[in-house]
Design a protein around this motif. Structure first.
Motif, short mmCIF file in Angstrom:
data_model
loop_
_atom_site.label_atom_id
_atom_site.label_comp_id
_atom_site.label_asym_id
_atom_site.label_seq_id
_atom_site.Cartn_x
_atom_site.Cartn_y
_atom_site.Cartn_z
N ILE A 1 -20.68 12.01 -5.47
CA ILE A 1 -20.19 11.13 -4.41
C ILE A 1 -19.76 9.78 -4.97
N ASP A 2 -20.51 9.26 -5.92
CA ASP A 2 -20.12 7.99 -6.55
C ASP A 2 -18.73 8.13 -7.19
N GLU A 3 -18.49 9.24 -7.90
CA GLU A 3 -17.20 9.47 -8.54
C GLU A 3 -16.09 9.64 -7.50
N GLU B 1 -11.24 4.69 -4.08
CA GLU B 1 -11.01 3.25 -4.02
C GLU B 1 -10.02 2.78 -5.08
N ALA B 2 -9.95 3.49 -6.18
CA ALA B 2 -9.03 3.09 -7.25
C ALA B 2 -7.60 3.50 -6.96
N GLY C 1 -0.76 14.67 3.98
CA GLY C 1 0.07 13.74 4.73
C GLY C 1 -0.73 12.92 5.70
N SER C 2 -1.72 13.55 6.34
CA SER C 2 -2.57 12.82 7.29
C SER C 2 -3.41 11.78 6.57
N PHE C 3 -4.00 12.17 5.43
CA PHE C 3 -4.78 11.20 4.65
C PHE C 3 -3.90 10.02 4.24
N CYS C 4 -2.72 10.33 3.75
CA CYS C 4 -1.84 9.28 3.24
C CYS C 4 -1.33 8.35 4.33
N ALA C 5 -1.33 8.84 5.57
CA ALA C 5 -0.88 8.02 6.69
C ALA C 5 -1.97 7.07 7.19
N THR C 6 -3.20 7.27 6.71
CA THR C 6 -4.31 6.41 7.11
C THR C 6 -4.30 5.14 6.28
N HIS C 7 -4.53 4.00 6.91
CA HIS C 7 -4.52 2.73 6.19
C HIS C 7 -5.56 2.78 5.08
N PRO C 8 -5.17 2.54 3.82
CA PRO C 8 -6.10 2.72 2.70
C PRO C 8 -7.38 1.90 2.82
N ASP C 9 -7.29 0.64 3.22
CA ASP C 9 -8.48 -0.19 3.31
C ASP C 9 -9.46 0.35 4.35
#
Length: 267
Positions: free
Chosen positions: A139-141, A147-148, A176-184
């Motif tokens: 999970i840490d990885e 985050e990176a 596509g759904s993941f990428c459409a979510t605001h990264p922060d």
């Protein structure tokens, strides 16, 4: 705050039917339920929404303090139910939303009268006598990679989460759904999801509950489904003939059949 705008609420189906609230998982939005809604709308008032930070929610409403725990998302669910004055609703939660539903039902027992948990996991990290499917190092990885480089992580992880490698269009849709979510906001939701431990909360469930698991799931192995079933008094466990973590997309017919059979058996 206008809850309807904040959570992009959509209501379809029979206005006189028992309410069914469909809650998406991490990195998704209400569109992920498009294959489920037709199976429910004929007899139920179907409520869809987006968690803040997902889909077409009001991103200005996001607060890391609020959404740094599952309690903040559960409070959103309660406020959505209150805004529509829902009573005795059936809450259908996918993945982390299954645990959010447990918390919401405890907060507002008059509004949520039954739970459907699709591929739930109360804890993703292995513990003594418990298999969640991941080590703490895993999970840490995972979180460090997310985050990176969130977009790169999404492209790599979404197909793994979806499974069904022979149907790459499913993995592409989740990517596509993941990428459409605001990264922060995705980073906050990811940490909240993968570091949560809701095992003790399962003991508080006192409403009829259906647990749906898949025969193969890289995120929530069958040991997790068995654990949830044992922990929730009187729950029903159904193992779908499906692979991956999103059976409402990869095996909608089997998923819908299990949900509608459960609904038909409710008082």
């Amino acid at each position: 705050m206008d809850v309807d705008r904040r959570n992009n609420i959509t209501v379809v189906g029979d206005p006189q039917g028992r309410p069914v609230v469909l809650a998406h998982g991490f990195g998704c939005d209400q569109n992920m339920w498009r294959l489920t809604v037709p199976a429910l709308a004929g007899n139920h008032r179907v409520v869809l929404f987006d968690y803040v930070g997902s889909g077409r929610s009001d991103l200005s409403a996001f607060s890391e303090d609020r959404y740094g725990s599952l309690d903040g998302y559960a409070q959103d669910v309660v406020e959505v139910c209150a805004a529509l004055d829902l009573r005795d609703a059936v809450f259908v939660g996918h993945s982390v939303s299954a645990m959010i539903g447990v918390l919401a039902a405890d907060l507002a027992p008059d509004r949520i009268g039954a739970l459907v948990m699709i591929t739930p996991s109360p804890r993703y990290i292995d513990d003594d006598g418990y298999r969640g499917g991941f080590s703490a190092e895993d999970i840490d990885e995972l979180l460090a990679s997310l985050e990176a480089n969130y977009l790169g992580w999404s492209a790599a992880m979404a197909p793994v989460i979806m499974g069904n490698a022979e149907r790459p269009e499913l993995g592409a849709e989740l990517t596509g759904s993941f990428c459409a979510t605001h990264p922060d906001m995705a980073r906050v939701f990811a940490r909240t999801t993968f570091l949560s431990d809701s095992r003790d909360d399962l003991k508080t469930v006192s409403v009829p509950t259906l647990v749906l698991e898949c025969t193969q799931d890289a995120i929530a192995p069958r040991e997790v489904g068995a654990f949830v079933h044992r922990a929730v008094p009187g729950s029903t466990l159904v193992t779908l003939d499906a692979t991956g973590h999103c059976p409402h997309l990869s095996a909608p017919e089997a998923t819908n059949e299990a949900i509608t059979a459960f609904l038909a058996g409710l008082r």
